[in-house]
Design an enzyme around this catalytic site. Structure first.
Site, PDB file in Angstrom:
ATOM      1  N   THR A   1      23.436 -21.000  25.351  1.00 33.18           N
ATOM      2  CA  THR A   1      22.106 -20.845  26.537  1.00 33.18           C
ATOM      3  C   THR A   1      22.394 -19.497  27.100  1.00 33.18           C
ATOM      4  O   THR A   1      23.475 -18.790  27.000  1.00 33.18           O
ATOM      5  CB  THR A   1      22.007 -22.000  27.350  1.00 33.18           C
TER       6      THR A   1
ATOM      7  N   THR B   1      17.230 -20.787  26.366  1.00 34.54           N
ATOM      8  CA  THR B   1      18.150 -21.191  25.287  1.00 34.54           C
ATOM      9  C   THR B   1      17.524 -21.642  24.161  1.00 34.54           C
ATOM     10  O   THR B   1      16.259 -21.654  23.845  1.00 34.54           O
ATOM     11  CB  THR B   1      18.689 -22.614  25.675  1.00 34.54           C
TER      12      THR B   1
ATOM     13  N   GLU C   1      19.649 -23.461  22.367  1.00 35.28           N
ATOM     14  CA  GLU C   1      20.813 -24.572  22.090  1.00 35.28           C
ATOM     15  C   GLU C   1      22.042 -24.163  21.585  1.00 35.28           C
ATOM     16  O   GLU C   1      22.800 -23.459  22.383  1.00 35.28           O
ATOM     17  CB  GLU C   1      20.241 -25.832  21.310  1.00 35.28           C
TER      18      GLU C   1
ATOM     19  N   GLU D   1      16.816 -27.733  19.527  1.00 33.87           N
ATOM     20  CA  GLU D   1      16.950 -28.396  20.899  1.00 33.87           C
ATOM     21  C   GLU D   1      16.998 -29.867  20.633  1.00 33.87           C
ATOM     22  O   GLU D   1      17.335 -30.623  21.591  1.00 33.87           O
ATOM     23  CB  GLU D   1      15.655 -27.948  21.655  1.00 33.87           C
TER      24      GLU D   1
ATOM     25  N   ASP E   1      19.705 -32.332  21.220  1.00 34.00           N
ATOM     26  CA  ASP E   1      20.003 -32.724  22.849  1.00 34.00           C
ATOM     27  C   ASP E   1      19.782 -34.313  23.176  1.00 34.00           C
ATOM     28  O   ASP E   1      20.053 -34.578  24.239  1.00 34.00           O
ATOM     29  CB  ASP E   1      19.269 -31.785  23.968  1.00 34.00           C
TER      30      ASP E   1
ATOM     31  N   GLY F   1      25.912 -22.951  28.906  1.00 38.22           N
ATOM     32  CA  GLY F   1      26.949 -24.045  28.824  1.00 38.22           C
ATOM     33  C   GLY F   1      26.820 -25.436  28.765  1.00 38.22           C
ATOM     34  O   GLY F   1      27.741 -26.303  28.866  1.00 38.22           O
ATOM     35  N   GLY F   2      25.279 -25.845  28.131  1.00 33.02           N
ATOM     36  CA  GLY F   2      25.217 -27.181  27.908  1.00 33.02           C
ATOM     37  C   GLY F   2      25.666 -28.119  29.171  1.00 33.02           C
ATOM     38  O   GLY F   2      25.196 -27.390  30.202  1.00 33.02           O
TER      39      GLY F   2
END
Length: 591
Positions: free
Chosen positions: A402, A420, A422, A441, A444, A489-490
């Site tokens: 991201t 982002t 992803e 995405e 997620d 950073g998720g």
């Protein structure tokens, strides 16, 4: 690590445009007329140019984001989505846009299950049409400009169009990210042609041009985002998802997706109220679900509210921060999903009463064992009751890429925008002739419940937005902005934003030092991730003696922020080293 103001650390060299007069990276800048902070100097310069010519923070944010689509194509772009948080200085109001991607209307809970009902291998799901959601970034740009901007989409896309056409100089980060994806990229002819010239990652120092993306930006400037949601560009996206263009020689099995032109036509951003919590007398605003960022940061802050973190030792502070993060992630996993499909108790999760019922789980001489059971924000048992009634479930995986940008203008308007595609490189699939990668995405979503005994609010569904951890944050003191912040950073985004806020607001670090400080990330897992600065430091052994368990993560997040100073000045702050260092700029260092 302590950052030196105005000094670019070794290894912080970044993208330069093909014009050798391009700005160098610097992690901090102070001055007047507004500020921009991003990971890339060409992108930050695009935003500064808009501010310098009279645009506001929203105009500059979109210009910066579009430029990041050129220089950071593996993190963001037209094929992705994100969350936009805006403070209007005239109205003293914080507003948000949810530009998260959506699943096809045909999607159900079996989206990522094989014929035997077992979850697909994660890597197989990522590199596929199955993982691609309806892009939300173009709609976010359009709606933000329409609601709050002063420039047209065509005007703010010009710097990015020029950058894509003329090119930028490849740095070591761009080359390494390309090399990390080489095995995937080579299996898609359009991706290989663009990102693997001559079959190899572009050399450091070479000029990287993307004429297809320049033409895509020109098309959006001319026809608007209808070219994606109702027009030719959208049809190309759908064709690419439904029949991924794979090299006939590739051994990879690439599953097709089920995105349709109707999915694109029916897409819309969501205008919604931000999350808000009071912390140390300040108002902290974040992104409400479908992101879990605002609720989780708020809950952790509320858990820590009654502890004077400024008086604790480094070990005591880190212990409290880690435990608060652990608890917030336990509650996030049980309660947060797309509010259009789930009953998300946002008000309860961000309430002080609920936080107090969870804070008493933290002990000075012991460590909680993950997974910690969630509490019930709909019916908190009250302060001091130590709510442990829920059934514990482990935290599901989330990718760690991201990008984030932060902008302020001379009128006091502020934007925190996280966007982002992803994974680094998204799905790996480039839309032929269009110059951008498609997102992955939808990975997620939880592929299956982490524990069948616990309701999972983040399973796939028709038109559903996958849960995100993006945490664009704006802090106000009354009606005046204090700072804005965010990170990639998720799931580590939440802990990065939280730790940076605590470093600055409680531990008294200057913003650039609060960003540069080594990070820990606990996400209701058996082990807490540590960056090398903490892994190799004296704190680790003392925390292990308490019962903490750690594993090393070489790099967590890449934050950017802006801070209001006295006398109309703004400070922009970025990373000193992570991702090769960030790029902080102001319109003018002097009046």
């Amino acid at each position: 690590m302590v950052a030196v103001l105005g000094v670019v650390p070794a290894g912080a060299a970044g993208h330069e445009s093909a014009d050798k007069g391009a700005p160098a990276k610097t992690p901090v800048a102070v001055g007047y007329g507004g500020a921009v902070s991003s990971v890339d100097p060409d992108a930050s310069a695009a935003g500064i140019d808009v501010l310098r010519h009279g645009g506001n923070a929203v105009d500059a944010a979109v210009a910066t984001a579009a430029a990041l689509g050129v220089t950071e194509p593996y993190s963001a772009g037209v094929g992705g989505g994100g969350y936009f948080v805006y403070y209007n200085a005239k109205r003293h109001q914080v507003s948000t846009l949810d530009g998260r991607e959506t699943a096809p209307r045909s999607a159900d809970q079996k989206l990522f299950l094989d014929k035997n009902g077992k979850p697909l291998p994660f890597a197989d799901a990522v590199t596929s049409g199955l993982s691609v959601g309806t892009p939300g970034t173009p709609a976010t740009w359009n709606d933000a400009l329409k609601d709050w901007g002063t420039r047209s989409l065509g005007q703010v896309l010009r710097p990015a169009e020029r950058l894509a056409r003329d090119g930028f100089t490849v740095d070591s980060t761009f080359r390494q990210q390309t090399a990390d994806n080489q095995a995937r990229f080579k299996d898609f002819p359009a991706t290989a042609k663009l990102f693997l010239p001559g079959g190899e990652p572009p050399a450091v120092g070479s000029t990287f041009r993307n004429p297809d993306l320049a033409r895509t930006y020109a098309l959006l400037a001319k026809k608007g985002v209808g070219a994606i949601y109702k027009g030719e560009l959208g049809r190309d996206i759908v064709d690419t998802v439904r029949k991924p263009p794979v090299d006939p020689k590739a051994q990879r099995v690439v599953r097709a997706g089920d995105l349709t032109t109707e999915d694109l036509r029916s897409y819309g951003t969501k205008r919604q109220a931000p999350t808000r919590t009071d912390y140390r007398g300040l108002d902290v605003y974040g992104m409400a679900p479908s992101s879990s960022g605002g609720t989780s940061v708020a809950e952790a802050l509320n858990i820590l509210e009654k502890t004077d973190l400024s008086k604790l030792s480094d070990v005591e502070y880190l212990h409290r921060y880690i435990e608060a993060s652990r608890i917030a992630f336990a509650d996030r996993g049980r309660w947060v999903g797309d509010p259009a499909a789930e009953d998300v108790p946002t008000k309860g999760l961000t309430s002080q009463r609920f936080a107090d019922s969870r804070a008493c789980l933290i002990k000075d001489d012991a460590v909680l064992k993950s997974p910690v059971p969630p509490g019930d924000p709909n019916n908190p048992s009250g302060p001091g009751s130590c709510d442990t009634r829920g059934h514990a479930a482990p935290t599901t995986y989330e990718g760690e890429n991201t990008t984030h940008l932060t902008v302020a203008d001379k009128w006091g308007n502020v934007v925190a925008y996280t966007l982002t595609i992803e994974q680094t490189g998204g799905s790996g699939i480039t839309v032929p002739g269009r110059g951008f990668l498609l997102n992955n995405e939808l990975t997620d979503f939880s592929f299956a419940p982490a524990d069948p005994a616990v309701h999972d609010p983040n399973l796939p569904g028709p038109g559903k937005r996958p849960r995100s951890s993006m945490s664009p944050t704006i802090v106000l003191d009354g009606h005046k902005p204090v700072l804005a912040l965010g990170s990639p950073g998720g799931a580590t985004i939440i802990t990065t934003v939280l730790q940076t806020l605590l470093n600055h607001l409680d531990r008294g670090m200057p913003l650039v030092d609060a960003i540069a400080a080594p990070r820990a990330s606990q996400r209701n897992a058996a082990q807490t991730e540590l960056e090398p600065g903490l892994w190799n430091g004296p704190e680790r052994a003392k925390l292990e003696a308490l019962g903490h368990s750690f594993k090393q993560n070489p790099e967590i997040g890449a934050a950017t922020g802006v801070q209001r100073l006295s006398g109309g000045r703004w400070l922009a702050a970025a990373e000193t080293e992570r991702r090769g260092g960030g790029s902080a700029m102001v319109v003018s260092p002097k009046r």
